[in-house]
Design a protein around this motif. Structure first.
Motif, short mmCIF file in Angstrom:
data_model
loop_
_atom_site.label_atom_id
_atom_site.label_comp_id
_atom_site.label_asym_id
_atom_site.label_seq_id
_atom_site.Cartn_x
_atom_site.Cartn_y
_atom_site.Cartn_z
N TRP A 218 0.78 -1.22 0.00
CA TRP A 218 0.00 0.00 0.00
C TRP A 218 0.82 1.28 0.00
N PRO A 219 1.87 1.44 0.80
CA PRO A 219 2.60 2.72 0.77
C PRO A 219 3.13 3.08 -0.62
N GLY A 220 3.67 2.12 -1.34
CA GLY A 220 4.18 2.39 -2.68
C GLY A 220 3.06 2.66 -3.67
N LEU A 221 1.99 1.90 -3.58
CA LEU A 221 0.86 2.08 -4.48
C LEU A 221 0.19 3.43 -4.25
N LYS A 222 0.01 3.78 -2.99
CA LYS A 222 -0.61 5.06 -2.65
C LYS A 222 0.21 6.23 -3.19
N GLY A 223 1.54 6.07 -3.16
CA GLY A 223 2.42 7.13 -3.63
C GLY A 223 2.34 7.40 -5.12
N VAL A 224 1.97 6.40 -5.91
CA VAL A 224 1.93 6.59 -7.36
C VAL A 224 0.53 6.84 -7.91
N LEU A 225 -0.50 6.63 -7.11
CA LEU A 225 -1.86 6.78 -7.63
C LEU A 225 -2.16 8.18 -8.14
N LYS A 226 -1.66 9.21 -7.48
CA LYS A 226 -1.93 10.57 -7.97
C LYS A 226 -1.30 10.78 -9.34
N TYR A 227 -0.14 10.18 -9.60
CA TYR A 227 0.50 10.31 -10.90
C TYR A 227 -0.25 9.52 -11.97
N VAL A 228 -0.76 8.36 -11.59
CA VAL A 228 -1.55 7.56 -12.53
C VAL A 228 -2.81 8.31 -12.92
#
Length: 67
Positions: A37-47
Motif C-alpha cells: 500500500w505505501p508504494g501504491l498510494k504514492g503513485v496513484l496521484k501520478y496515474v
C-alpha cells in the motif's frame, strides 16, 4: 499496478479497493499495515493525473453515458 488498482475487475484489485478506498471514493488517510500500500498510494496521484481515454474510431464510445 496503479492502473490495475483503479480500473481492473480482477479479484486482487477489488480486494485492494475494498480495503483502501472509503465508501465516498476517497483513499484512506490512516495507517494500515501493508508491504504494498505505501508504494501504491504514492503513485496513484501520478496515474490519475497522467491517464486519459483513447477513443480510437469512436465505435465503442457512448457520448452520453461514458465518464
Amino acid at each position: 499496478m496503479g492502473w490495475g488498482f483503479l480500473t481492473s475487475e480482477e479479484k486482487w484489485a477489488e480486494f485492494f479497493r475494498a480495503k483502501y478506498i472509503k465508501k465516498n471514493g476517497e483513499l484512506i488517510n490512516y495507517f494500515k499495515y501493508s508491504s504494498i500500500w505505501p508504494g501504491l498510494k504514492g503513485v496513484l496521484k501520478y496515474v490519475k493525473n497522467n491517464s486519459s481515454w483513447m477513443i480510437g474510431n469512436g465505435c465503442t464510445i457512448d457520448f452520453w453515458r461514458d465518464c
